[in-house]
Enzyme design. Structure first.
Site, PDB file in Angstrom:
ATOM      1  N   LYS A   2       0.840  -1.204   0.000  1.00 18.36           N
ATOM      2  CA  LYS A   2       0.000   0.000   0.000  1.00 18.36           C
ATOM      3  C   LYS A   2       0.879   1.259   0.000  1.00 18.36           C
ATOM      4  CE  LYS A   2      -0.236  -0.260   4.996  1.00 18.36           C
ATOM      5  NZ  LYS A   2      -0.867  -0.985   6.082  1.00 18.36           N
ATOM      6  N   TYR A  14      18.493  29.961   7.630  1.00 18.91           N
ATOM      7  CA  TYR A  14      17.432  30.838   8.137  1.00 18.91           C
ATOM      8  C   TYR A  14      17.463  30.902   9.659  1.00 18.91           C
ATOM      9  CZ  TYR A  14      15.169  30.463   3.545  1.00 18.91           C
ATOM     10  OH  TYR A  14      14.875  30.509   2.225  1.00 18.91           O
TER      11      TYR A  14
HETATM   12  C1  LIG Z   1      -0.329  -1.883   6.835  1.00 16.11           C
HETATM   13  C2  LIG Z   1      -1.030  -3.075   7.245  1.00 16.11           C
HETATM   14  C3  LIG Z   1      -0.321  -4.239   7.574  1.00 16.11           C
HETATM   15  C4  LIG Z   1       1.180  -4.321   7.656  1.00 16.11           C
HETATM   16  O1  LIG Z   1       1.630  -3.765   8.869  1.00 16.11           O
HETATM   17  P1  LIG Z   1       3.213  -3.744   9.206  1.00 16.11           P
HETATM   18  O2  LIG Z   1       3.272  -3.287  10.610  1.00 16.11           O
HETATM   19  O3  LIG Z   1       3.795  -2.767   8.272  1.00 16.11           O
HETATM   20  O4  LIG Z   1       3.703  -5.105   8.991  1.00 16.11           O
HETATM   21  C5  LIG Z   1      -1.049  -5.387   7.830  1.00 16.11           C
HETATM   22  N1  LIG Z   1      -2.401  -5.371   7.785  1.00 16.11           N
HETATM   23  C6  LIG Z   1      -3.112  -4.259   7.498  1.00 16.11           C
HETATM   24  C7  LIG Z   1      -4.580  -4.329   7.477  1.00 16.11           C
HETATM   25  C8  LIG Z   1      -2.454  -3.065   7.218  1.00 16.11           C
HETATM   26  O5  LIG Z   1      -3.150  -1.978   6.948  1.00 16.11           O
END
Ligand SMILES: *Cc1c(COP(=O)(O)O)cnc(C)c1O
Length: 816
Positions: A484, A711
């Site tokens: 994702k 800055y």
């Molecule tokens: C992002 C996500 C994961 C993975 O989590 P990690 O801590 O990055 O391994 C697993 N399940 C769902 C539903 C997620 O949204």
């Protein structure tokens, strides 16, 4: 490889032939996706993550006609089958017999780290003196070793092989196949995987490789020394290390800017060797190489010379995204025929409509010219190419041997001029050739904009991490890779492509757009969409994406859409249960109603039922996690009872995989772990770094006491200070919080504190103590400073740092 007939192979492997024993075999396949020129190819139906027998049909359509299998799924009249109990063992047996037929002096290299580098260095050190064969890439598994051996043609003096293991018992099998004359143990780190109890266990297993070796060259780590002496009291063992007892003793190292001088005691004589590297791993590998060369009686003066030349070797093919949607594979480090084959495979696997090979004369080979070009043209002709660009006299001479559209150039510059006139579009371009031709100039030219700041993504490390997590699972447990947010901010499709190539079971994205993008890029794995938006259902269905259904509203709307379209098949969906995140999902109280609605719904099929854990990384919250798992399993049982079939059940994210093996169920969802981070100290040590954010110094100023930087003038020099400006700022995703002395970068390996406030496109670092100049490389994030350190300075978590790296930073993907 050398030609065998079906009959010969069957008798070597005790196989039973069904079909024509006289058929010839000259190429081995075991992965249906890599089949290119199947003339006289044989397919081994191996079983591992997937069952090779399931692919025989597909492979048959790709014109393979010979199969080694333990059963015949569908019999074809034109096909020949060799039936064996275990196709992998048959392959290993064949390899063993092949080696017997062509006896060479064998060197077997094992160890936790450095196997590939030591093998490659050794090859380059010996190649001008002897005819040396080396194993392909870092092929070292049971399969890899056998394949490497079988690809060895007759006539070599020496063969160098890497040997790796993942499970207890494997080394014995590897030993049977190879039985190396000379055994090398590079080092042994703490047990990498759950398959081994501890380090001792791992040492005992690894050194089984040396059962029949005449000599062992071995890293002088305390535990190793004791164990190996016990197991092999009578063997000749040469230890290399820092210990005073070591046969090859590293006295000290003197690091210069980019090189290191190693002072070593050999045979009570002190010698010094310079290598063009300054990192710790290279020093270790060089010492190991020294031990081998010394054992092989190479002259010390020659060793010194060879050490200086070690720079020419890089293990990786550079994958670079060029102009006009093109991708460039830069493999200008090696130019032997073997590496050409590997690179052509890579080229073939690129998902681009046009393929171009730019090949220079091959200079460093000892084979005879005609023979060499005969091999080169046969190999190249086997691959579909749209254009072949040859550079150099030899190319011109042998042009007519190539069947592709061929263009001849005398210099690299001419090629650049040619490309300028008609730039390749949507192409995969392989650059291959001898160093002297400077082909990397073409690659530079092809890059979209030559950015100083890049995010380097090491796909080998990603793969390594995935394998590591797989080693924590039961063989049957499936893995869903979370890609994702463009693979946690990494971007592109390369991560998904790599996962696909290495048999990931499932992918998951956040939004349908991400899934559509992956489909466009040729990703065919099942893809789960976790946030299926109402107006994206059409895109989801058109692209075979699988929505997560988290409420009655989604279920109803999605079903409506399916009805409207009268989709004939039952559409795969995933049911999310909210057990404590309070984010998305059905409540446990809603399950009865849900079960009923699902049962009554003829349009869908539930592929999986899952939940997300809120505190899988917090050991003190074990109770909460257990409660979540309990709620999930009871919802699952209830749903299964009504549905009458068993969807996949899953809940673990990365931390869950490590902390809750009892909740792995049918599948796990791996996210941050494969990208190289996990909130678990011990496990983190076992992971490899995947992303490196790097830039170069654009300007250096010297200011006097009282001078100020950036800055707000928040940095004031207390003494004469050298300040380097870097072309990277908060618009690239560097948090302002890391400025004003909190964070640091590495300039030529040394720590340079970030001084003053970070600007939009630039930041300044203190390099008073560091030998450096404008144009030198700077690591902003990577092995060190690590994601975790960086996140700590910025008061956040590594996830946020990773996903914040702005799309304007150019991504470069590396893989072997
Ligand atoms: C992002 C996500 C994961 C993975 O989590 P990690 O801590 O990055 O391994 C697993 N399940 C769902 C539903 C997620 O949204």
């Amino acid at each position: 490889m050398e030609m065998y007939t079906v009959g010969e192979l069957a008798s070597l492997t005790n196989g039973k032939v069904i079909g024509d024993s006289n058929k010839k075999i000259s190429e081995i396949f075991y992965d249906s996706r890599s089949i290119v020129s199947p003339k006289e190819g044989i397919f081994f139906a191996l079983t591992g993550n997937s069952n090779g027998h399931d692919y025989i049909e597909e492979v048959f359509t790709k014109s393979i006609r010979i199969f080694v299998c333990s059963y015949i799924p569908v019999k074809h009249e034109q096909a020949t089958y060799i039936l064996v109990d275990n196709p992998l063992e048959a392959l290993q047996k064949w390899a063993k017999e092949h080696l017997k037929k062509h006896p060479v002096k064998t060197i077997g290299i094992t160890g936790s780290n450095g196997k590939t580098i030591v093998k490659e260095w050794l090859f380059h050190a010996l190649n001008s003196e002897l005819k040396v064969y080396r194993s392909t890439k870092s092929y070292n598994s049971q399969l890899g070793l056998a394949i490497s051996i079988l690809q060895m043609k007759p006539g070599y003096d020496l063969g160098i092989f890497e040997v790796g293991i993942s499970y207890p018992g494997e080394m014995e099998k590897q030993e049977k196949v190879l039985s190396p004359k000379i055994g090398v143990l590079t080092n042994v780190l703490e047990a990498h995987s759950a398959n081994f109890k501890d380090k001792e266990d791992l040492i005992v297993e690894k050194i089984k490789l040396f059962k029949h070796s005449e000599a062992i060259l071995c890293n002088d780590q305390p535990k190793i020394r004791t164990i190996i002496k016990q197991v092999y009291p009578d063997k000749k063992i040469i230890f290399f290390g820092k210990d005073a007892d070591s046969d090859i003793q590293l006295l000290n190292v003197v690091k210069q800017n980019k090189s290191t001088c190693l002072n070593v005691k050999i045979n009570s004589k002190e010698e010094s060797f310079t290598i063009p590297f300054s990192d710790e791993a290279s020093i270790q590998n060089a010492l190991c190489l020294l031990a081998i060369l010394f054992y092989l009686n190479m002259d010390v003066a020659l060793i010194k010379k060879k050490f200086l030349q070690l720079y020419g070797i890089s293990m990786r093919l550079e994958l670079i995204h060029g102009d006009n949607d093109s991708v460039v594979i830069n493999d200008t480090f090696n130019s032997d025929i073997k590496s050409l084959e590997i690179a052509l495979q890579q080229l073939y696997q690129q998902n681009k409509p046009k393929k171009i090979l730019i090949l220079s004369d091959i200079l460093q080979s000892s084979s005879k010219e005609e023979e060499l070009w005969n091999q080169v043209s046969t190999l190249v002709n086997a691959y579909p190419l749209d254009q072949l660009l040859l550079i150099g006299e030899k190319g011109a001479k042998y042009k007519q041997w190539f069947k592709h559209a061929t263009y001849i150039f005398s210099t690299t510059q001419e090629v650049i001029t040619f490309i300028k006139k008609s730039p390749p579009k949507d192409s995969a371009i392989l650059l291959k050739g001898a160093r002297d031709f400077g082909l990397e100039r073409i690659s530079k030219f092809l890059q979209s904009q030559s950015h100083d700041t890049i995010l380097e993504v090491n796909l080998n490390a990603l793969r390594f991490n995935v394998k590591y997590f797989k080693s924590l699972l039961k063989p049957k447990t499936k893995m869903i890779a979370m890609v994702k947010a463009s693979s946690y901010g990494i971007g592109g499709y390369e991560v998904a492509e790599t996962l696909q190539l290495h048999h990931m079971d499932y992918l998951a994205v956040a939004y349908s757009d991400e899934g559509v993008f992956l489909r466009k890029k040729g990703i065919y794995l099942p893809i789960m969409v976790m946030n299926p938006e109402l107006n994206s259902y059409q895109a989801i269905i058109d692209n075979d994406l699988e929505p997560e259904v988290y409420s009655f509203r989604v279920l109803e709307k999605f079903t409506e859409r399916l009805k409207e379209l009268s989709i004939a098949k039952k559409y795969p969906i995933h049911i999310k249960i909210d057990t404590g995140m309070c984010r998305l999902g059905f409540n446990p109280q809603e399950i009865e109603k849900l079960a009923f609605q699902l049962k009554e719904n003829p349009w869908i099929e539930v592929k999986s039922i899952f939940t997300h854990l809120a505190v899988s990384d917090v050991p003190e919250e074990k109770d909460f996690t257990q409660r979540q798992a309990k709620l999930l399993t009871s919802a699952y049982d209830q749903l299964v009872e009504t549905l009458g079939y068993k969807p996949m059940l899953h809940c673990c994210n990365s931390a869950g995989i490590v902390n809750y093996p009892e909740f792995h169920f049918d599948a796990v969802r791996l996210g941050i772990g494969m990208y190289g981070y996990i909130d678990h100290k011990e496990t983190l040590k076992n992971l490899e770094n995947v992303v490196t954010l790097q830039t170069v110094i654009s300007n250096i100023h010297t200011i006097q006491e009282g001078g100020t930087v950036s800055y707000g003038r928040r940095f004031r020099a207390k003494k004469t200070t050298r300040i380097a400006t870097l072309p990277i700022g908060y618009a690239d995703g560097i948090k302002r919080l890391a400025g004003n002395g909190r964070g640091y970068v590495r300039v030529n390996g040394a720590i340079a504190p970030i001084v003053g406030s970070i600007c939009m496109d630039m930041m300044m670092v203190d390099v008073t103590e560091i030998l450096c100049q404008e144009g030198d490389e700077v690591i902003v994030l990577g092995e060190s400073p690590s994601l975790l350190e960086y996140a700590t300075w910025c008061e956040t978590i590594p996830y946020e740092i990773l996903t914040s790296i702005s799309p304007r930073v150019k991504r470069i993907f590396y893989k072997e």
